[in-house]
Design an enzyme around this catalytic site. Structure first.
Site: not given
Length: 598
Positions: A391-392, A395, A398
């Site tokens: 998940h991190e 980020h 991105h």
């Protein structure tokens, strides 16, 4: 006697598991030097006040403002990350406090810019953009500012509104103080017969207990405590919503909902379509409740049975390096370039991996245009930690792509887009784990994990969104709302969403009083839209890999260069239709089929 396990000190953690913040500043003296330079340079920006009517001054202001902004962000990130390494370190507490205080001053120095731009004619702005090459970069930025003009007040009115901002935020502060500082919960008996004081923190553990007595006791203890304060909490929530409605009226929006969505050019239809689609598919949640009731072998399914896992499995001890390999294998569909950047980040100091004494809890991704996209973890060798890594890093990649492809002014993506890349990674991970698991019990556990993720991120958040819309509209129509009305509305929504196989216990009626997000108007729906956009990307990648990856990368590279709906649509995900959320519902249905056939 067993030895007490203590957290290691930071210096005891091997360097390869620490982020490389020294890449920003090698020591505090360098930071102090830049901080001094920022404070010396910043006041000169005010020299542009009253002079933005010439294109040359406008260009120079934008360039100098960017230079100051980038320096300020770099200083802030360093101070905050160093402080998070050890929250008891007073040196970094001081650095963080100094830069945070100065950022408010910097905002004040720049405060003239927006009112002055809006005082200029649109013709001047458009003509300047057309004629001056250096202003073409700021086309979207300046036109977006102009769009807000009808909702910006006069200088005196803006100052007046700013002067009462503390008063308007008082309901949220009262809620936080009451629920975090003053409210205490009863003692309950845990699985081992120990007396334990119930807290908001340990409630999430107790409500998943295999011992039904424990979760029932925790459920009743928590919500009956909130019930004692129902009138205060009802008044604080009404006051918060009325403050938001007041500001939306003052700024000439047609409704509170419009004032929340319009600044990012999000049509009201996006919100309304999400509520319609979830209500059209609420039978899937009914089906899940019925299946869960059957798996748990319950005569009656109660609200306190909702969070208990369908099956217990022995938690694996997954070393960090193994966790990295699991994530990389799951993300193989994203291609060699993406995996190469991911691997570079792991090996080159993006991530602070393990918990240590004084380190901030939780996980996040953070950085600036001029730093690495850092990741804070508190990796504890569980499958959940592996998912958090995916998940991190979603980020961070991105951010990496946005900063690589976009100029500084468009490098920040909006909140509406913020969870999409990270959740796409999580969805690809859980799909991979489910598809490749041979052990029936583990497979069942993983299926339940994804079902719960969709239930809590999509169904539950849109239940919240429906409650928000209905209560705001009632207040806007002049109706008075008290704890009684809030509880009746919340009860009706729960009955409708969970269906006839769920006993909607009366304690749940007060749950609205526990939700801090209700003090951030029309915020929660973005969890559901973000998840559905991510689900659409993941589905496309697994179905048509080449096109799916191309579309995702287009999204990752777009930053904040356009409005979020436009960015997503240009990347193959049309949030103006129900298709992305329908894709999530289709996946939820597929998972229910797997449960029935396992």
């Amino acid at each position: 006697m067993a030895e007490t396990k203590t957290l290691p000190k930071r210096e005891e953690i091997p360097q390869k598991y620490k982020w490389n913040i020294e890449k920003i500043y090698s020591n505090n003296e360098e930071w102090e030097k830049d901080f001094k330079a920022l404070k010396e340079k910043a006041p000169s920006i005010k020299e542009y006040q009253g002079k933005l009517h010439t294109p040359e001054n406008l260009v120079n202001y934008l360039k100098e403002s960017e230079e100051l902004g980038r320096l300020a962000e770099k200083l802030m990130v360093y101070a905050h990350l160093k402080s998070d390494e050890d929250t008891s370190n007073t040196t970094y507490q001081a650095l963080k406090g100094n830069i945070d205080s100065y950022l408010a001053e910097l905002n004040s120095i720049n405060a003239f810019f927006v009112p002055e731009i809006l005082s200029l004619s649109e013709e001047y702005i458009f003509e300047a953009i057309e004629k001056v090459e250096d202003l073409k970069l700021y086309d979207f930025f300046l036109k977006d500012l102009i769009k807000s003009k009808p909702h910006v007040l006069s200088k005196n009115e803006e100052e007046l509104l700013a002067s009462v901002s503390d008063n308007l935020e008082a309901p949220q502060n009262i809620f936080n103080m009451l629920t975090n500082a003053d409210m205490t919960f009863p003692i309950i008996i845990d699985e081992k017969g120990n007396k334990v004081e119930l807290t908001e923190g340990n409630y999430s553990t107790f409500i998943k207990s295999k011992d039904r007595r424990v979760r029932k006791e925790a459920f009743e203890g928590l919500f009956n405590t909130y019930k004692k304060f129902k009138n205060t909490l009802g008044t604080s929530l009404s006051s918060s919503m009325k403050a938001f409605i007041f500001e939306s009226k003052v700024r000439k929006y047609s409704s509170a909902l419009e004032s929340s969505l319009k600044p990012n050019n999000i049509p009201l239809a996006v919100y309304e379509n999400a509520l319609k689609t979830i209500n059209d598919n609420v039978n899937l949640l009914h089906r899940y409740v019925k299946l869960k009731k059957k798996f748990l072998r319950l005569e009656e399914m109660h609200m306190y049975d909702l969070y208990v896992p369908l099956i217990d499995i022995k938690q694996e001890d997954i070393p960090f390096e193994e966790g990295v390999e699991i994530v990389k294998t799951a993300l193989k569909p994203l291609g060699e370039e993406y995996l190469g950047i991911f691997d570079h980040g792991v090996k080159n100091g993006w991530i602070d991996v393990f918990e240590s004494k004084g380190k901030r809890g939780g996980a996040y991704s953070w950085g600036t245009y001029d730093t690495m996209p850092y990741v804070l973890l508190n990796y504890n060798h569980t499958l959940n930690d592996v998912s958090t890594l995916a998940h991190e890093m979603g980020h961070s990649l991105h951010s990496y792509y946005s900063r690589l492809e976009q100029p500084y002014v468009y490098s920040h993506y909006t909140l509406f887009c913020a969870e999409v890349a990270s959740t796409t990674n999580e969805i690809l991970l859980i799909h991979y784990l489910i598809d490749n698991e041979k052990d029936p019990n583990k497979k069942l556990y993983l299926i339940n994990q994804e079902l719960e993720q969709i239930r809590t991120t999509v169904f539950r958040q849109l239940m919240f969104a429906e409650f928000e819309k209905k209560t705001h509209e009632m207040l806007e129509a002049g109706q008075s709302l008290t704890a009684k009305e809030y509880s009746e509305i919340w009860h009706e929504i729960n009955v409708r969403f969970f269906g006839e196989d769920m006993v909607v216990d009366e304690e749940i009626d007060i749950e609205w009083a526990r939700i801090p997000h209700f003090y951030r108007d029309f915020y929660v729906y973005q969890y559901a839209t973000g998840y559905s956009a991510a689900s659409a990307f993941a589905g496309a990648i697994l179905k048509d890999n080449e096109k799916g990856v191309k579309d995702l990368k287009k999204f990752l590279k777009s930053g904040g260069s356009h409005y979020p709906i436009a960015i997503l649509k240009n990347s193959g995900v049309d949030m103006l239709t129900s298709a992305p959320l329908e894709a999530t519902m289709k996946r939820f249905s597929e998972l229910l089929d797997m449960l029935e056939n396992i």
